[in-house]
Structure formats: structure tokens, C-alpha cells
Write an enzyme that holds these catalytic residues in place. Structure first.
Site, mmCIF file in Angstrom:
data_model
loop_
_atom_site.group_PDB
_atom_site.id
_atom_site.type_symbol
_atom_site.label_atom_id
_atom_site.label_comp_id
_atom_site.label_asym_id
_atom_site.label_seq_id
_atom_site.Cartn_x
_atom_site.Cartn_y
_atom_site.Cartn_z
ATOM 1 N N GLU A 190 0.638 -0.940 0.254
ATOM 2 C CA GLU A 190 -0.136 -0.136 0.145
ATOM 3 C C GLU A 190 1.321 1.513 0.135
ATOM 4 O OE1 GLU A 190 -3.177 1.719 2.477
ATOM 5 O OE2 GLU A 190 -2.458 1.216 3.645
ATOM 6 N N LYS B 45 -9.519 1.732 -2.740
ATOM 7 C CA LYS B 45 -9.682 0.718 -1.200
ATOM 8 C C LYS B 45 -11.071 1.909 -1.138
ATOM 9 C CE LYS B 45 -7.661 1.384 3.248
ATOM 10 N NZ LYS B 45 -7.031 2.163 3.639
ATOM 11 N N CYS C 63 -5.291 -3.297 2.591
ATOM 12 C CA CYS C 63 -4.893 -3.106 4.308
ATOM 13 C C CYS C 63 -6.375 -2.858 5.258
ATOM 14 C CB CYS C 63 -4.217 -1.447 4.412
ATOM 15 S SG CYS C 63 -3.499 -1.361 6.034
#
Length: 288
Positions: free
Chosen positions: A45, A130, A171
Site C-alpha cells: 500500500e 480502497k 490494508c
């Protein structure tokens, strides 16, 4: 090499705060991975910059087409004839979406935290923004508000690769089990979880969450991570790892330093795990 066997490499980085510096940091690791025979290389990330300070970030964040890190990785993928997953890059959303709040009358456009899959021709063939943003007060007293500068995604993505479906996540997504079950049911046989985990949450949750996501989906889980102290003051956990569909860790780094982690995936293990525990076929409707 059979399409049922894949040599992967996960790149653990300590990414600087500028895309040009990030490219120079990642380049030798990418080249090392390719020279060792990796067919698919994954970055973590925020691979193009680790910068939480608002004013500094505004000076370096660009659109996807202008970002020097993304352009450089695309060139490397073409030169080395490997597929590369940019675990995520912070780029402008491309949408003139303004924040309006009583505390910020001048508000600015938010960015996106975007995964990019680059093929062996240097083309971007899949994107994922995301979905779940990290807004948390961690046990070490730090306050994180990713949503203050990042626009959340709305679409789950299973990318097509020569080795099957690749589920994309980033994440904090790892804490939302329904996303991973959705990716597996949509055809993923491996799932990427590029991350920049904090140290307290990493020590407590990183390994157990990744093993759980592998077990419940019957997928390989590939988790390249940021590690160490960054220019903006953040400290990330590192400890990149690869988990097989039975939930066993088959490759790991036990530190937070920049490094290459290599593993070989045998996709016959996906079918075997799902035959032994066919839970993806056993969902039932229920009420609360």
C-alpha cells in the site's frame, strides 16, 4: 512453468514521501525479484508515497497518468516482462468532489487509494479503489483519519490474470470478512492484501487476520507491507507474508526492513482446500 504454478515475489518497502524517490527505492527490489524468476511481483500500500502531512501531500500527489512512480513501474513491467501489482498509489480521484464542512469552507478535492495491476506489456489492466478507510485511534495514542483526504471506493474487483482470478483489497479492508467471501465467490483463487499496518495493530492482528481470510475463502493470500519509520512520522509494521488456502504461512519476513519475499503457489491447493471444507457453498439465509 504450468499456469497452475506461479512464482510470486512480495516487495516490502520503506517508501519515501515523494513518487520519484519511491521509484528509486523500489526499482532495485523489483529488479531483484524479476532476476530471481518471479512472474508476478506485488508492492505494498502507498507504494508511490508515504506522506500524511496535508500540505506536503498536496505538492506531490498527481493524477494516475502523471505520477512518475506509476509510469516507472509500468516501464519496468514491460522491460522485465513480469506482471506487477502496485498495491496502492495515492492519486487524485479525477472527480471534482469537494468536502463541505463547517470547519473547512475552502475544502479540496479528495484523493483515492488505488490498486493498479500492470501486465507484461506495461498496460494497466485492473484498478481497485480502497473501500474501507482507516479512521481509528490506535492503542499507541495515534489518530488516523484516512477519510479526511481519501474518497472510498464502491466496487469490489476480481482481476483476470494468466493464473486465475486475483481478488483486490487494501490494508484495512482485511477486517471486513464479507468482502473476501464475495471475492472468492466471484472467482478469486488468490487475494492481495497490500498494507501499511501500524505497529500496535500489526503485532496484535496482522497474522491472524490474514490466515483467517485465507481459511474462509480457500484462497492464497499475498500481503506485501510497508515497514519501518517514514518521513511523515508514521511507523509501519512490515512482516510481509504469504498464506496458503489451508491457512498455513508458506513465506514470511520477520522484520520491517526493505526486502524481497519469494514464494511458489500451486493452485491445486485451492481446489483441495475447498473440497475439504466447502464452506463457500454452504451459505444460508437467516434473520436476526
Amino acid at each position: 512453468m504450468s499456469a497452475d504454478i506461479l512464482n510470486v515475489a512480495l516487495i516490502q518497502t520503506r517508501t519515501p514521501a515523494h513518487p520519484a524517490e519511491a521509484l528509486e527505492h523500489a526499482r532495485p527490489l523489483l529488479m531483484q525479484a524479476a532476476s530471481n524468476g518471479a512472474q508476478f511481483i506485488l508492492l505494498p500500500e502507498c507504494a508511490n508515497l508515504m506522506e500524511a502531512r496535508k500540505e506536503q501531500k498536496a505538492l506531490v500527489v498527481t493524477g494516475e497518468d502523471e505520477d512518475v512512480f506509476i509510469r516507472g513501474v509500468r516501464d519496468l513491467a514491460k522491460q522485465m516482462r513480469v506482471e506487477i501489482l502496485i498495491g496502492s498509489a495515492i492519486v487524485k480521484s479525477g472527480v471534482d468532489e469537494r468536502e463541505h464542512s463547517s470547519s473547512d469552507s475552502g475544502s479540496a478535492m479528495r484523493n483515492v487509494n488505488r490498486t493498479l495491476l500492470v501486465n507484461t506489456h506495461g498496460d494497466i489492466v485492473a484498478r481497485y479503489d480502497k473501500i474501507h478507510l482507516f479512521d481509528a485511534d490506535t492503542p499507541d495514542g495515534k489518530v488516523y483519519r484516512e477519510s479526511a483526504s481519501v474518497k472510498p471506493g464502491e466496487q469490489a474487483v476480481v482481476a483476470t490474470t494468466p493464473w486465475g482470478g486475483l481478488g483486490l483489497s487494501i490494508c484495512y479492508d482485511v477486517r471486513f470478512a464479507h468482502l473476501y467471501r464475495t471475492l472468492a465467490k466471484a472467482g478469486a483463487n488468490m487475494i492481495a492484501v497490500p498494507a501499511a499496518f501500524t505497529v500496535p495493530t500489526g503485532r496484535a492482528h496482522w497474522e491472524v487476520l490474514l490466515r483467517t481470510r485465507a481459511i474462509e475463502t480457500g484462497c492464497f493470500v499475498l500481503a506485501p507491507a510497508q515497514g519501518g519509520s517514514h518521513a511523515d512520522g508514521r511507523v509501519t509494521y512490515g512482516h510481509s507474508l504469504v498464506v496458503n488456502p489451508w491457512g498455513e504461512i508458506i513465506a514470511r519476513l520477520d522484520h520491517d526492513r526493505p526486502a524481497v519475499l519469494e514464494a511458489q503457489l500451486d493452485f491445486g491447493e485451492v481446489a483441495a482446500a475447498r473440497q475439504a471444507l466447502p464452506s463457500l457453498r454452504h451459505d444460508r439465509d437467516f434473520s436476526v
